[in-house]
Design an enzyme around this catalytic site. Structure first.
Site, PDB file in Angstrom:
ATOM      1  N   ASN A  11      40.207  44.095  43.346  1.00  0.00           N
ATOM      2  CA  ASN A  11      40.838  43.499  44.488  1.00  0.00           C
ATOM      3  C   ASN A  11      42.196  44.298  45.058  1.00  0.00           C
ATOM      4  O   ASN A  11      42.623  44.932  44.132  1.00  0.00           O
ATOM      5  CB  ASN A  11      41.508  42.174  44.300  1.00  0.00           C
ATOM      6  CG  ASN A  11      40.254  41.055  44.572  1.00  0.00           C
ATOM      7  OD1 ASN A  11      39.472  41.205  45.429  1.00  0.00           O
ATOM      8  ND2 ASN A  11      40.120  39.804  43.813  1.00  0.00           N
ATOM      9  N   HIS A  49      37.170  37.905  51.470  1.00  0.00           N
ATOM     10  CA  HIS A  49      38.437  36.648  51.357  1.00  0.00           C
ATOM     11  C   HIS A  49      38.885  36.169  53.034  1.00  0.00           C
ATOM     12  O   HIS A  49      39.770  35.400  53.041  1.00  0.00           O
ATOM     13  CB  HIS A  49      39.628  37.181  50.754  1.00  0.00           C
ATOM     14  CG  HIS A  49      39.461  37.131  49.098  1.00  0.00           C
ATOM     15  ND1 HIS A  49      40.234  37.423  48.208  1.00  0.00           N
ATOM     16  CD2 HIS A  49      38.114  37.122  48.640  1.00  0.00           C
ATOM     17  CE1 HIS A  49      39.837  37.444  47.150  1.00  0.00           C
ATOM     18  NE2 HIS A  49      38.451  37.438  47.330  1.00  0.00           N
ATOM     19  N   ARG A  82      50.981  41.244  38.698  1.00  0.00           N
ATOM     20  CA  ARG A  82      50.188  40.084  39.430  1.00  0.00           C
ATOM     21  C   ARG A  82      51.330  39.048  39.780  1.00  0.00           C
ATOM     22  O   ARG A  82      51.602  38.296  40.505  1.00  0.00           O
ATOM     23  CB  ARG A  82      48.801  39.649  38.975  1.00  0.00           C
ATOM     24  CG  ARG A  82      48.376  38.326  39.717  1.00  0.00           C
ATOM     25  CD  ARG A  82      46.942  38.246  39.092  1.00  0.00           C
ATOM     26  NE  ARG A  82      46.527  36.959  39.860  1.00  0.00           N
ATOM     27  CZ  ARG A  82      45.193  36.320  39.558  1.00  0.00           C
ATOM     28  NH1 ARG A  82      44.626  36.801  38.628  1.00  0.00           N
ATOM     29  NH2 ARG A  82      44.853  35.178  39.979  1.00  0.00           N
ATOM     30  N   TYR A 138      39.656  30.896  50.530  1.00  0.00           N
ATOM     31  CA  TYR A 138      40.671  31.682  50.990  1.00  0.00           C
ATOM     32  C   TYR A 138      41.440  31.302  52.428  1.00  0.00           C
ATOM     33  O   TYR A 138      42.417  31.648  52.558  1.00  0.00           O
ATOM     34  CB  TYR A 138      40.433  33.085  50.739  1.00  0.00           C
ATOM     35  CG  TYR A 138      40.578  33.776  49.475  1.00  0.00           C
ATOM     36  CD1 TYR A 138      41.623  34.183  48.946  1.00  0.00           C
ATOM     37  CD2 TYR A 138      39.627  33.573  48.660  1.00  0.00           C
ATOM     38  CE1 TYR A 138      41.656  34.613  47.571  1.00  0.00           C
ATOM     39  CE2 TYR A 138      39.481  34.122  47.395  1.00  0.00           C
ATOM     40  CZ  TYR A 138      40.786  34.388  46.793  1.00  0.00           C
ATOM     41  OH  TYR A 138      40.628  34.731  45.284  1.00  0.00           O
TER      42      TYR A 138
HETATM   43  C1  G6P Z   1      38.258  34.725  43.013  1.00  0.00           C
HETATM   44  C2  G6P Z   1      38.309  35.984  43.939  1.00  0.00           C
HETATM   45  C3  G6P Z   1      38.172  37.168  43.261  1.00  0.00           C
HETATM   46  C4  G6P Z   1      39.444  37.015  42.162  1.00  0.00           C
HETATM   47  C5  G6P Z   1      39.223  35.892  41.324  1.00  0.00           C
HETATM   48  C6  G6P Z   1      40.683  35.715  40.643  1.00  0.00           C
HETATM   49  O1  G6P Z   1      37.035  34.280  42.719  1.00  0.00           O
HETATM   50  O2  G6P Z   1      37.145  36.019  44.660  1.00  0.00           O
HETATM   51  O3  G6P Z   1      38.460  38.142  44.079  1.00  0.00           O
HETATM   52  O4  G6P Z   1      39.484  38.254  41.534  1.00  0.00           O
HETATM   53  O5  G6P Z   1      39.061  34.862  42.095  1.00  0.00           O
HETATM   54  O6  G6P Z   1      40.552  34.719  39.550  1.00  0.00           O
HETATM   55  P1  G6P Z   1      41.466  34.624  38.609  1.00  0.00           P
HETATM   56  O7  G6P Z   1      40.900  33.642  37.315  1.00  0.00           O
HETATM   57  O8  G6P Z   1      41.965  35.791  37.984  1.00  0.00           O
HETATM   58  O9  G6P Z   1      42.698  33.681  39.271  1.00  0.00           O
END
Ligand code: G6P
Length: 444
Positions: free
Chosen positions: A150, A202, A96, A256
């Protein structure tokens, strides 16, 4: 179905698992989970063990007979499952970080679900999901797959297009986050709010908002029309909307949407954050470290509140309510990712959309909206095309298809940059994509 339910969670060593366990504990009376199988890969074994022990303490404290089974053998776990949830992160947070950081060098937002990052996360994830489905066809053909991995929209699209499996529901915490955000704006309890959601994962809009059944969209828009007062989730900077824009839009955007309507500001924001505190992946790596330290405490037997610092906070509520409604055929309304079947006129019938559905034992039945308003229709269609072509690239591993997906993503400004970013990311991730001389196999 045997007495009680068997649930399998792939990616069970995730720091989010205590949320899920909490959700199942809370609903035990209506949703008697007999066995919860947490599955992970050898690399995640230590985390699986830590999370698994915490889950066992939580269940014991709650005094319910839910067995927590830990395994690295997915096939062993899947045998006769009733529901399979997927929440794994292919390539872990290191991948990531690359997805988020590399595009920044080219002046482009990486983002793990929307931009080039989303494409690469899809390329890594889709083959694994299709593998899981092959196992499910053999080992638990009656089970439902509830996917939170995701990019959830792209993954659901890929399953519809590249497998015969139809028992999948894509799930996200964005709609529940929007509902909670509106409740906070109006200073009321979330249960009093309902929203007509429609769009894609999103990329979902609130077409209308209700307080106790009375339309209040204008009031909500009025409150959002402040340059410094947005509504967001933990993983997305809370940039306010341009007041005149949000009034012109007259729809409730999701957090988003900032990536598309505020691209420059979001880029600056992410570039600065990456330089100062790291990309979101790097911040999350730190947060995870802290969370796992807490989880290791043998005295801890509840979900720690620190988990709410993660972007996916409250996703278990969405997941557990969905499974509860399917198991008990509650026929209530929930926003999920499912096959369009004509619910949104301008999206192909066999594509995945995110929309309010009636949740039944036979799956979600989308509530048709006619069509999306003209000002947002094109963007939604463009993202749908991106998801389709990206999912084809994941299946064919064809370079030109991947390049096409990258180039049509609205966050990528040109063909040249698309190629530069694609090439660097393919190399960084060690992915081998073949040029087939432009001969495309699947996309019509
Ligand atoms: C949001 C999205 C999720 C995603 C998450 C990431 O809530 O809806 O799809 O996985 O954020 O969160 P993080 O704490 O990993 O950045």
């Amino acid at each position: 179905m045997k007495e009680g339910i068997k649930i399998v969670t792939v990616g069970g060593g995730s720091s989010y698992t205590p949320e899920l366990v909490e959700g199942f504990i809370k609903r035990y009376d209506s949703l008697p989970v007999r066995e919860l199988w947490l599955v992970d890969i050898p690399k995640g074994e230590k985390k699986l063990e830590t999370v698994g022990q915490l889950a066992r303490r939580m269940v014991e404290k709650a005094g319910i007979p839910m067995e927590i089974c830990l395994t690295l053998d997915r096939r062993e776990a899947l045998k006769d499952a009733d529901f399979v949830t997927t929440q794994f992160r292919a390539g872990l947070l290191d991948a990531r970080a690359k997805d988020e950081r590399i595009p920044l060098k080219y002046g482009v937002i990486g983002q793990e679900t929307n931009g080039p990052g989303g494409l690469f996360k899809g390329l890594r994830t889709i083959p694994i999901i299709l593998d899981i489905i092959r196992d499910m066809e053999e080992l638990c053909p009656e089970a439902w797959l509830i996917n939170f991995t995701n990019p959830a929209g792209m993954v659901t699209e890929a399953v519809f297009r590249h497998s015969n499996w139809r028992k999948i529901v894509g799930l996200c915490n964005v709609p529940i986050g929007m509902k909670m955000g509106v409740a906070e704006l109006l200073d009321v309890k979330p249960e009093r709010i309902s929203i007509d959601f429609a769009g894609l994962n999103h990329m979902v809009y609130g077409l209308n908002v209700y307080l106790d059944g009375k339309p209040v969209l204008d009031e909500v828009i009025g409150k959002l029309a402040h340059p410094d007062k947005g509504m967001t989730m933990k993983n997305i900077a809370d940039l306010g909307w341009e007041p005149d824009f949000i009034q012109a839009l007259r729809l409730l955007p999701c957090p988003y949407h900032r990536y598309y309507y505020q691209t420059e500001k979001m880029f600056e924001e992410e570039k600065q954050a990456a330089a100062e505190s790291g990309t979101r992946a790097e911040v999350v790596q730190q947060l995870e470290g802290e969370l796992f330290k807490l989880y290791e405490d043998p005295e801890l037997a509840v979900k720690p509140p620190q988990l709410e610092k993660r972007g996916g906070a409250f996703y278990s509520d969405a997941a557990c309510s969905l499974i509860d409604s399917m198991y008990n055929d509650l026929q209530d309304i929930q926003p999920v990712n499912t096959m369009n079947r004509g619910a949104i006129a301008s999206i192909p019938d066999d594509s995945a959309i995110e929309i309010n559905c009636v949740i039944t034992k036979d799956g979600p039945k989308p509530i048709a909206i006619g069509d999306l308003p003209v000002p947002v229709r094109g963007l939604v269609q463009q993202i749908k095309s991106f998801e389709r072509i990206a999912s084809e690239a994941a299946v064919t591993k064809d370079y030109h298809t991947a390049l096409l997906a990258m180039s049509i993503n609205p966050l990528v400004p040109s063909d040249t940059k698309a190629k530069q970013i694609l090439d660097e990311m393919l190399e960084a991730h060690g992915l081998d994509f073949v040029k087939r001389g432009g001969e495309r196999t699947l996309v019509k």
